[in-house]
Design an enzyme around this catalytic site. Structure first.
Site, short mmCIF file in Angstrom:
data_model
loop_
_atom_site.label_atom_id
_atom_site.label_comp_id
_atom_site.label_asym_id
_atom_site.label_seq_id
_atom_site.Cartn_x
_atom_site.Cartn_y
_atom_site.Cartn_z
N PRO A 174 0.67 10.57 15.11
CA PRO A 174 -0.61 10.82 14.44
C PRO A 174 -1.70 11.19 15.45
CG PRO A 174 0.38 8.73 13.74
CD PRO A 174 1.15 9.20 14.92
N PRO A 175 -2.74 11.88 15.02
CA PRO A 175 -3.85 12.20 15.92
C PRO A 175 -4.45 10.94 16.53
CG PRO A 175 -4.05 13.42 13.86
CD PRO A 175 -2.94 12.43 13.66
N HIS A 232 8.07 -2.79 -6.79
CA HIS A 232 8.88 -2.19 -5.72
C HIS A 232 9.96 -3.17 -5.26
CE1 HIS A 232 6.61 1.45 -5.15
NE2 HIS A 232 5.49 0.84 -4.79
N GLU A 253 3.34 -4.01 -6.08
CA GLU A 253 4.25 -4.31 -4.96
C GLU A 253 5.44 -5.15 -5.43
OE1 GLU A 253 3.66 -2.51 -2.64
OE2 GLU A 253 1.54 -2.07 -2.93
N THR A 293 -3.32 9.11 19.04
CA THR A 293 -2.42 8.09 19.60
C THR A 293 -2.26 8.20 21.11
OG1 THR A 293 -0.59 9.53 18.91
CG2 THR A 293 -1.09 7.65 17.51
#
Length: 653
Positions: free
Chosen positions: A251-252, A465, A462, A254
């Site tokens: 990701p940008p 899931h 959640e 990092t």
């Protein structure tokens, strides 16, 4: 009365002994050749006639080596039998020993000898009185490639090619003598000379890999590379055993660019920074390609080195070029491939590419021998975030517990953490006091309490899931969580909760497994509808959402893997290509929608049959915030064991 000195003519045996002695040392022979060539216009020197001559040695020359070579040139074969000519005096004066007005040894030599050769390491070291007496003061020229070829053959019995000689002639004579030896291949000697004369990297302050945190596999790879480069430099391993190309993705923010600098400092090598934007700024296509090749030339010249190509995914993929810029972009990719391959060889050069979207790269860039190693730099975990904070604090708050700040910055990247420290420093500086933990805390986004009804919906989401995953045995649950507060505008990866599964590096991708995965991803929306009567928009709306990932899985199922209604290969696994096909092909759209609808109905049947388990998990996670795998298992065991109710013949949990 006038007297003339006579010079004994060298005999054949003296000449042979002289040459044999001269050929014993390659460095001395090379220096001798350079001196004889430079003195050629002054025939008196080579004919042993009276002459007063000043010789200015090359910059950085080994004065002891050149003094010995000058004596051989000035005395000739007579040095073998008589130790030299009585009428010849060779003197050495360095800049440190310069004597401008009073030099008894030099004055005595000029008065008594007819041949006086003065060597100096700098033109400024020539005494003023000698300048008046000298017939000439000349500069000794460099060693020439033909001297290298002749010296290697006569002194060592080695054959040097003209190309090798061109390079060797640029190397200081003592290094040539050390590297070029009997029994050692010339190519190996040239390798050693290149490493020896390569400019040492500038010691730029900054972190090494040991100072950086949260790098994951990238940090381990970098430390291994440093060891391999050291072994290669010592001759313990060959260049073929070193990773020569790597692709970094993540990701940008990092720290991919920071990683490149830290890698170069850890390996103690030269770093060349490049990017398509940097090269394109030079002008049109020709200027771009010239700048690109210049960057690789700089890396080769300073080997061992690392060339870092930032945002390499901007180069693109030739398979997707279709507009009027296709030819331009194709030439850029082809030139980059040529540079990475190194038609002239790039031994000692590591190519590191960095990008946010590795799937956009041309396939040829990541094949074996190029950027064939792919390492992902993740967002830092809590321990990594604390380490990053301490690095930017540079010793401040050394005894202070930063775990609270690290926990509050979940999902932050390294750039955001650096900004947090910089902001805290600014506050303390303006108030003319030391930095405190409160200054850092003040920079954190204000957490917003999640409304209870939203938390309740998230809990059932959640739990849905989790129950579908348990029924279908689709993955190993690590934890189930629901947040009570959220910090807005920090990271797209932060949300109200989640079910976390244990990853595995090797996974099957069978038809059944892919359908189970889609059902699990839709289980949250199903639980909202079944348990609360309506589903929300929280399962979609953004890349990475449940609906996005389920659709992507269904797309690969139908269009790429041949596991759906048809066998035709319609698109690769590339996300952009798949969604483009989905938008253009109505039949594919209908097939994908049917897969999603079927798995939604399947998950609905599971949730309706296990309402008690869904409700029990949801209520527990609302109270505790996070449930471990053991706690989820304990809640399920309080009810009758989960059974697979929708597909007879499948093994139930």
């Amino acid at each position: 009365m006038i007297r003339y000195e006579t010079v004994e003519k060298p005999t054949g045996s003296n000449q042979t002994a002289f040459r044999r002695k001269l050929f014993r040392s390659l460095p001395r022979f090379l220096a001798y050749c350079a001196i004889i060539r430079s003195c050629r216009p002054h025939w008196q020197f080579q004919d042993f006639k009276p002459i007063v001559l000043g010789l200015v040695l090359p910059d950085g020359a080994d004065v002891v080596l050149y003094e010995e070579a000058v004596r051989y040139a000035a005395h000739g074969p007579a040095i073998v039998t008589h130790g030299g000519l009585d009428n010849t005096e060779v003197l050495l004066r360095t800049f440190e020993r310069k004597r401008s007005t009073d030099d008894p040894d030099l004055c005595n030599a000029l008065a008594r000898k007819s041949r006086v050769i003065l060597m100096v390491d700098n033109a400024a070291a020539v005494p003023e009185t000698f300048g008046l007496a000298a017939d000439a003061v000349i500069e000794v020229g460099p060693v020439l490639p033909r001297h290298i070829i002749a010296g290697a053959r006569l002194c060592l019995g080695l054959s040097v090619t003209p190309e090798q000689a061109d390079f060797i002639a640029t190397v200081p004579v003592p290094i040539i003598g050390s590297a070029l030896r009997k029994g050692r291949p010339v190519a190996k000697a040239v390798e050693m000379m290149k490493r020896s004369v390569a400019p040492k990297p500038k010691q730029v302050s900054g972190p090494t890999l040991d100072d950086l945190h949260g790098l994951g596999e990238a940090g381990e790879w970098g430390r291994e590379l440093a060891t391999d480069l050291a072994d290669w430099g010592a001759g313990k391993i060959g260049w073929q055993d070193v990773d020569r190309g790597i692709l970094l993705s993540g990701p940008p923010g990092t720290g991919k660019t920071t990683f490149a600098g830290a890698l170069a400092r850890t390996c103690d090598v030269h770093l060349v920074l490049g990017s398509l934007g940097r090269w394109q700024a030079k002008g049109h296509l020709g200027d771009l390609l010239k700048a690109m090749r210049a960057a690789f030339d700089e890396a080769r010249k300073n080997a061992p080195s690392i060339i870092f190509i930032d945002e390499i995914d901007a180069v693109g993929d030739r398979e997707k070029f279709s507009d009027h810029n296709a030819q331009y972009c194709t030439e850029v990719v082809a030139a980059l491939l040529e540079c990475i391959d190194g038609a002239d060889g790039r031994e000692g050069v590591i190519v590191v590419g960095a990008c946010n979207h590795p799937h956009r790269l041309d396939a040829a860039l990541i094949r074996a021998g190029r950027l064939d190693r792919h390492v992902h730099i993740p967002l830092p975990d809590q321990q990594g975030r604390e380490g990053i904070l301490r690095w930017h604090l540079q010793g401040l708050l050394g005894e202070t517990d930063l775990s609270g700040i690290a926990a509050a910055t979940a999902g932050w990247n390294g750039a955001s953490l650096e900004q947090l420290v910089r902001q805290g420093r600014r506050v303390a500086r303006r108030q003319r006091r030391d930095l405190t933990l409160g200054d850092l805390s003040a920079g954190l986004p204000v957490s917003v309490a999640i409304p209870e009804e939203v938390r309740r919906r998230a809990a059932f989401h959640e739990a849905g899931h989790a129950v579908v995953a348990l029924v279908l045995n689709a993955g190993e649950i690590v934890s189930v969580s629901v947040a009570s507060t959220i910090a807005p505008n920090v990271s797209e990866l932060q949300d109200g909760g989640g079910v976390f599964f244990k990853g595995h590096p090797v996974r099957e991708r069978t038809r059944t497994q892919l359908l189970d995965d889609i059902a699990v991803r839709l289980g949250g929306l199903v639980a909202e509808e079944v348990m609360l009567g309506d589903r929300s928009a929280g399962g979609g709306g953004a890349p990475g959402s449940d609906l996005h990932s389920a659709t992507l899985s269904a797309l690969t199922f139908e269009a790429s893997y041949g596991l759906g209604e048809g066998f035709a290969y319609l698109a690769s696994e590339d996300e952009d290509e798949l969604f483009s096909a989905l938008r253009l092909d109505r039949y594919l759209h209908a097939r994908v929608d049917k897969v999603l609808a079927d798995q939604f109905a399947r998950a609905t049947k599971i949730v309706k049959g296990h309402r008690q388990e869904v409700e029990r998990i949801a209520e527990a996670v609302l109270i505790k915030g996070t449930l471990s795998a053991e706690e989820v298992g304990g809640l399920v065991e309080q009810q009758p064991r989960l059974k697979l109710i929708d597909e007879p013949g499948r093994k139930a949990r």
